[in-house]
Design a protein around this motif. Sequence first.
Motif, mmCIF file in Angstrom:
data_model
loop_
_atom_site.group_PDB
_atom_site.id
_atom_site.type_symbol
_atom_site.label_atom_id
_atom_site.label_comp_id
_atom_site.label_asym_id
_atom_site.label_seq_id
_atom_site.Cartn_x
_atom_site.Cartn_y
_atom_site.Cartn_z
ATOM 1 N N ALA A 231 3.287 -21.836 22.843
ATOM 2 C CA ALA A 231 2.773 -21.447 24.151
ATOM 3 C C ALA A 231 1.731 -20.343 24.026
ATOM 4 O O ALA A 231 1.901 -19.398 23.255
ATOM 5 C CB ALA A 231 3.915 -20.975 25.048
ATOM 6 N N LEU A 255 7.054 -28.936 22.711
ATOM 7 C CA LEU A 255 6.241 -28.638 23.886
ATOM 8 C C LEU A 255 5.065 -27.773 23.456
ATOM 9 O O LEU A 255 5.254 -26.716 22.841
ATOM 10 C CB LEU A 255 7.068 -27.894 24.939
ATOM 11 C CG LEU A 255 6.277 -27.322 26.140
ATOM 12 C CD1 LEU A 255 5.675 -28.429 26.985
ATOM 13 C CD2 LEU A 255 7.185 -26.415 26.989
ATOM 14 N N TYR A 257 2.114 -25.757 25.190
ATOM 15 C CA TYR A 257 1.856 -25.267 26.544
ATOM 16 C C TYR A 257 0.664 -24.310 26.533
ATOM 17 O O TYR A 257 0.696 -23.251 25.936
ATOM 18 C CB TYR A 257 3.107 -24.553 27.059
ATOM 19 C CG TYR A 257 3.027 -24.026 28.471
ATOM 20 C CD1 TYR A 257 3.298 -24.857 29.559
ATOM 21 C CD2 TYR A 257 2.697 -22.708 28.726
ATOM 22 C CE1 TYR A 257 3.245 -24.379 30.856
ATOM 23 C CE2 TYR A 257 2.633 -22.212 30.023
ATOM 24 C CZ TYR A 257 2.912 -23.051 31.083
ATOM 25 O OH TYR A 257 2.852 -22.557 32.364
ATOM 26 N N ASN A 258 -0.434 -24.724 27.169
ATOM 27 C CA ASN A 258 -1.606 -23.878 27.351
ATOM 28 C C ASN A 258 -2.142 -23.326 26.028
ATOM 29 O O ASN A 258 -2.259 -22.112 25.825
ATOM 30 C CB ASN A 258 -1.288 -22.725 28.312
ATOM 31 C CG ASN A 258 -1.128 -23.190 29.751
ATOM 32 O OD1 ASN A 258 -0.479 -24.204 30.012
ATOM 33 N ND2 ASN A 258 -1.696 -22.475 30.695
ATOM 34 N N LEU A 286 0.509 -29.842 27.490
ATOM 35 C CA LEU A 286 -0.007 -29.515 28.818
ATOM 36 C C LEU A 286 -1.156 -28.511 28.748
ATOM 37 O O LEU A 286 -1.103 -27.543 27.990
ATOM 38 C CB LEU A 286 1.102 -28.900 29.693
ATOM 39 C CG LEU A 286 2.241 -29.806 30.102
ATOM 40 C CD1 LEU A 286 3.465 -29.516 29.275
ATOM 41 C CD2 LEU A 286 2.564 -29.617 31.575
ATOM 42 N N TYR A 379 7.892 -29.317 37.759
ATOM 43 C CA TYR A 379 6.577 -28.803 37.402
ATOM 44 C C TYR A 379 5.547 -29.583 38.200
ATOM 45 O O TYR A 379 5.531 -30.818 38.179
ATOM 46 C CB TYR A 379 6.281 -28.954 35.910
ATOM 47 C CG TYR A 379 4.898 -28.455 35.544
ATOM 48 C CD1 TYR A 379 4.637 -27.091 35.466
ATOM 49 C CD2 TYR A 379 3.859 -29.347 35.283
ATOM 50 C CE1 TYR A 379 3.375 -26.623 35.146
ATOM 51 C CE2 TYR A 379 2.596 -28.899 34.956
ATOM 52 C CZ TYR A 379 2.344 -27.533 34.886
ATOM 53 O OH TYR A 379 1.094 -27.085 34.570
ATOM 54 N N TRP A 413 6.778 -20.790 30.708
ATOM 55 C CA TRP A 413 7.229 -22.190 30.658
ATOM 56 C C TRP A 413 8.698 -22.338 31.047
ATOM 57 O O TRP A 413 9.119 -23.404 31.450
ATOM 58 C CB TRP A 413 6.990 -22.762 29.261
ATOM 59 C CG TRP A 413 7.721 -22.030 28.184
ATOM 60 C CD1 TRP A 413 8.942 -22.323 27.673
ATOM 61 C CD2 TRP A 413 7.277 -20.852 27.508
ATOM 62 N NE1 TRP A 413 9.294 -21.408 26.709
ATOM 63 C CE2 TRP A 413 8.297 -20.496 26.582
ATOM 64 C CE3 TRP A 413 6.128 -20.067 27.558
ATOM 65 C CZ2 TRP A 413 8.185 -19.384 25.745
ATOM 66 C CZ3 TRP A 413 6.022 -18.960 26.718
ATOM 67 C CH2 TRP A 413 7.043 -18.630 25.830
#
Length: 462
Positions: A231, A255, A257-258, A286, A379, A413
Amino acid sequence: MKTVNFFKTLFFATAIVGALSLSSCNDDDDPKTDDPDIENPEDGDTDVDEEQVVIDIDGNTLISENTTWKANSIVNWAGHIVINPGVTLTIEEGVTVLADKSVGPELYIEGSLIAIGTADKPIKFTVPEADRTENNILKLAAWGGFICSSTAENFVMDHCVMEFCNATLTDEYPSIQRGEVKLDEGDPSYGFYSENPNTKVIVHNSVIAYTIDDAFRPEGGQLSFYNNVFAFIGSTGGEALNIKKGTTGDIAYNLFYNCATNGPKWSSKNAGEVQTNMNVYNNTILNGGYRRSSLGRGGSINIEESARGTIKNNLIVNCRYGFRVVDESVDMANTAYGYQYYFGNDAIMVSEFVPSNGLLTEAAATSITDNNDPMFANYDVNSFKVTWDTVDDEGTSVNVPVSTTETLKFEQWTNFDFHLKSGSPALSVGQDGISATYNHNVAGKTFSVPASKNYIGAFGTN
């Protein structure tokens, strides 16, 4: 070199609790984390610890025999550490390693590092609370990274938290003095680096966050990345996993994330006998690719020069580019791809599901490109917005992101649930049965990555 000073003390401490929040699915045979809940590291209880050990590393330290940092210790890290060949540093559950930003220490591994925490008591590589502020996210690079030399045997992070790395290198760093890392003085260090195709690199059930550049840069290794969160990786550039020559293995159920650029990216340039070959399946990516505005940069998943791989079942949401094959140098004869699921909340994102700057001209027939909401449990896929500009690139109009609605918050997150709702169009449309490359046996424990499931993304239904 100075030696490590060990002493014990009784004191009140905030219990640091941080485990992965996201279990993969509700079926018994599906991959899971040990604990479906996550708490902010600042928000633990304040019980009195029993005789907690404090370890002061106040100068450059050579570990020349097997060493253990006992459970729940506090390590004040203010000097570079070198682990000798054939020697193991073992870090037990609940240890908190606090980097001194004025030193920016490096952990140079010629032997093995084994850091195995638990869901309730993760190991943390971080900074003191005074430095751990949201204003420092993507600004503070407080320690130099884990640097594995050509003799490194094992690198294990299981139930760990790794944050605020990529310190600027000087001639005092072991990696610079020994000349193995492909970096120069004045460059930001990698969060992780490796040299040997046979080094076991295991990162499971962990959180890697708030790095200003590449989090992991293996140039050789047998990788096993499973059930992690990456993340806020990279300030104006950098990948979560920037994989280079001579590297093989698995990236599954993670995951991303950004991230500033890609989640996983891999290349086999100058690989020698071992071709880079990665299994990349059942990941959720994402909002990737928007903190680097350079033309052709940023995205989700990238495969580059002479590499091969399997790229399937990845859920790619609001990313600057979809899965990208850079050019014809990629070993497409031995690369399998498909079953990606794409969503973008504006027309420019949708137009780049198949990147305009890559080799592919259309998505695989098995991929889902009709831009339906994947229906996360909690989300809003329209909460992240991008503002674009159009620039001229040698006579071609190119869309470049100029701003986003991204916010930088600790453990952001964890406010969301990236499982899929019942009825999600990403369920039952993936390919199951893709097997992992490695099951590693290290330190008396087997680290395995589950085969792919027939849903797309890292997390099935609750």
